[in-house]
Enzyme design. Structure first.
Site, mmCIF file in Angstrom:
data_model
loop_
_atom_site.group_PDB
_atom_site.id
_atom_site.type_symbol
_atom_site.label_atom_id
_atom_site.label_comp_id
_atom_site.label_asym_id
_atom_site.label_seq_id
_atom_site.Cartn_x
_atom_site.Cartn_y
_atom_site.Cartn_z
ATOM 1 N N PHE A 55 0.808 -1.228 0.000
ATOM 2 C CA PHE A 55 0.000 0.000 0.000
ATOM 3 C C PHE A 55 0.839 1.274 0.000
ATOM 4 C CE2 PHE A 55 -2.194 -3.113 2.967
ATOM 5 C CZ PHE A 55 -2.801 -3.803 1.929
ATOM 6 N N CYS A 56 2.004 1.244 -0.651
ATOM 7 C CA CYS A 56 2.887 2.420 -0.695
ATOM 8 C C CYS A 56 3.150 2.959 0.714
ATOM 9 C CB CYS A 56 2.308 3.512 -1.585
ATOM 10 S SG CYS A 56 2.271 3.068 -3.330
ATOM 11 N N ALA A 57 3.219 2.031 1.658
ATOM 12 C CA ALA A 57 3.574 2.364 3.043
ATOM 13 C C ALA A 57 4.408 1.208 3.583
ATOM 14 C CB ALA A 57 2.325 2.579 3.887
#
Length: 455
Positions: free
Chosen positions: A377-379
């Site tokens: 999740f781009c985290a």
């Protein structure tokens, strides 16, 4: 310590879902037949509100250049663009002397602010941030803060870091309003107070907050706020950076070109001298995305008129239903920083024992017509921390790292909002239970790094 955004209690009667595009779209199932598509990936891109689409369609025949032409359509488009700026400024409850700049996205907004930082600025950012908030500060002195486990710990961690910083010189804190992984609300008002007490400024990443809760720049006392239109039910590639003007006016234009320049003259030595605008136009070079700006303004109006109190109450009912349904399946583990009682928006990530997350998400789509997201999740640092992996190890954003049945440090995310029908949530809860209990009804294989139905 309570967070800054209390969620309304569940009520018996709440508003119906807002009409969105795609609500009547049907998709094929590998097991045969079709079903209405259940869009449960709002945290990536929310479907466009029908109201936004209708407003843009009504304007489209009158589309013209902005700030460029003397013709009627150009003048009308310019008025529309500037009125959109005023509408979004009111939506965010900005201060009278704040600037609002239209950008391409939250990522673009935060990179713009990063480019406007004063020399020798220190930046403080939690490892829990989305990459849009975590990565733009490469030209500054950055302190990455460990993931807190309570809102109070977040404030205390920031206070300690700020107390140890250089006593003089500019500093900036960057923090999310709502996590794109756990949906948990962060104590923004308290973090802002801590930042200001130590002479620092603060920027709020409201990408996941603004679609779910009212955001008041004045009430939260943040210096800047950034968000994206495509998460606020407004497509067409536009975003917003709003807040204090001084650093923005003092910085070189984000992009050099027409619109940002007030006056350009040739010098005797053959070069050029440029006088840049000091208004928001300074960082809006090129032909403005009037349709993108107008769509954001239309979404702001639609959400305001629908009433956040009723929207939040209805979303809370959906959150409770999803969490209750997942709690009934022992093999499911919901990811959380602050614990079960933490207030949150409609974003929930989880893993399923015995399942590769990509395999599970693929089965939800192929066998039930449900769209969710799997991955990091781009985290990446946050998800790896929550899953017990190495937060320093690399991973491709959104791409699974293991075949079906193999161990993976990826998760599944379900997210929803103002346009989500009750039926979509019920179908999701049923699908999770059936997949865990009965297994997938189809065979799957890995193709280009993704799990897909085998033909």
């Amino acid at each position: 310590m309570s967070v800054s955004f209390p969620i309304a209690a569940s009520v018996q009667t709440v508003c119906a879902p807002l009409p969105v595009l795609g609500r009547d779209v049907t998709v094929p199932l590998v097991t045969g037949g079709e079903v209405a598509y259940a869009a449960l990936d709002y945290a990536a891109s929310a479907p466009a509100l029908q109201r936004v689409w209708d407003d843009v369609a009504a304007y489209a025949p009158y589309y013209g250049s902005v700030h460029r032409g003397a013709g009627y359509l150009s003048q009308l488009s310019t008025d529309l663009f500037e009125n959109a700026r005023r509408t979004v400024t009111e939506f965010l409850d900005c201060r009278p002397d704040d600037q609002l700049i239209f950008t391409r996205s939250t990522t673009d907004s935060l990179n713009l602010l990063a480019a406007a930082l004063p020399a020798d600025c220190q930046v403080f950012v939690f490892e829990t941030e989305h990459h849009a908030s975590l990565l733009p500060w490469k030209d500054a002195r950055v302190t990455y803060l460990d993931a807190p486990r309570t809102p109070r710990q977040a404030v205390e961690t920031l206070e300690r870091a700020l107390a140890d910083r250089d006593l003089y010189g500019p500093a900036l804190v960057c923090v999310t309003g709502a996590s794109n992984v756990t949906g948990e609300l962060w104590p923004v008002r308290e973090l802002a107070a801590a930042a200001h007490a130590h002479g620092a400024r603060i920027v709020l990443d409201a990408a996941q907050l603004a679609p779910h809760h009212p955001v008041s720049v004045r009430d939260l006392d943040v210096d800047w706020v950034a968000f994206s239109g495509h998460k606020l039910y407004a497509p067409f590639g536009s975003g917003v950076l709003a807040g204090r003007a001084d650093w923005l006016v003092a910085a070189d234009p984000y992009l050099a070109g027409g619109g940002a320049s007030r006056k350009v003259t040739r010098r005797e030595d053959g070069g050029v001298d440029v006088e840049w605008h000091e208004s928001a136009a300074r960082h809006e070079a090129g032909s403005p995305n009037v349709i993108g700006a107008y769509s954001i303004a239309a979404a702001c109006k639609a959400l305001t008129e629908a009433g956040f109190e009723s929207l939040v109450a209805r979303e809370q009912c959906l959150i409770e239903r999803v969490r209750a349904g997942l709690a009934e399946v022992p093999q499911v583990r919901v990811l959380s920083l602050f614990g079960d009682d933490a207030p949150r928006v409609g974003v929930i990530s989880f893993v399923v024992e015995g399942w590769n997350s990509s395999h599970f998400a693929a089965a939800l789509s192929a066998e039930y017509g449900i769209g969710v997201r799997d991955g990091l999740f781009c985290a990446h640092p946050l998800v790896r921390t929550l899953l017990g992996g190495d937060p320093q190890s690399q991973g491709e954003c959104g791409a699974p790292e293991a075949a079906p049945g193999e161990k993976s440090l990826n998760a599944i995310r379900v997210s929803f909002g103002a346009g989500t029908p009750d039926e979509h949530v019920e179908r999701f809860v049923t699908a999770v239970r059936e997949l865990v209990t009965d297994g997938a009804r189809w065979q799957y294989r890995t193709e280009d790094g993704r799990c897909v139905p085998a033909v």
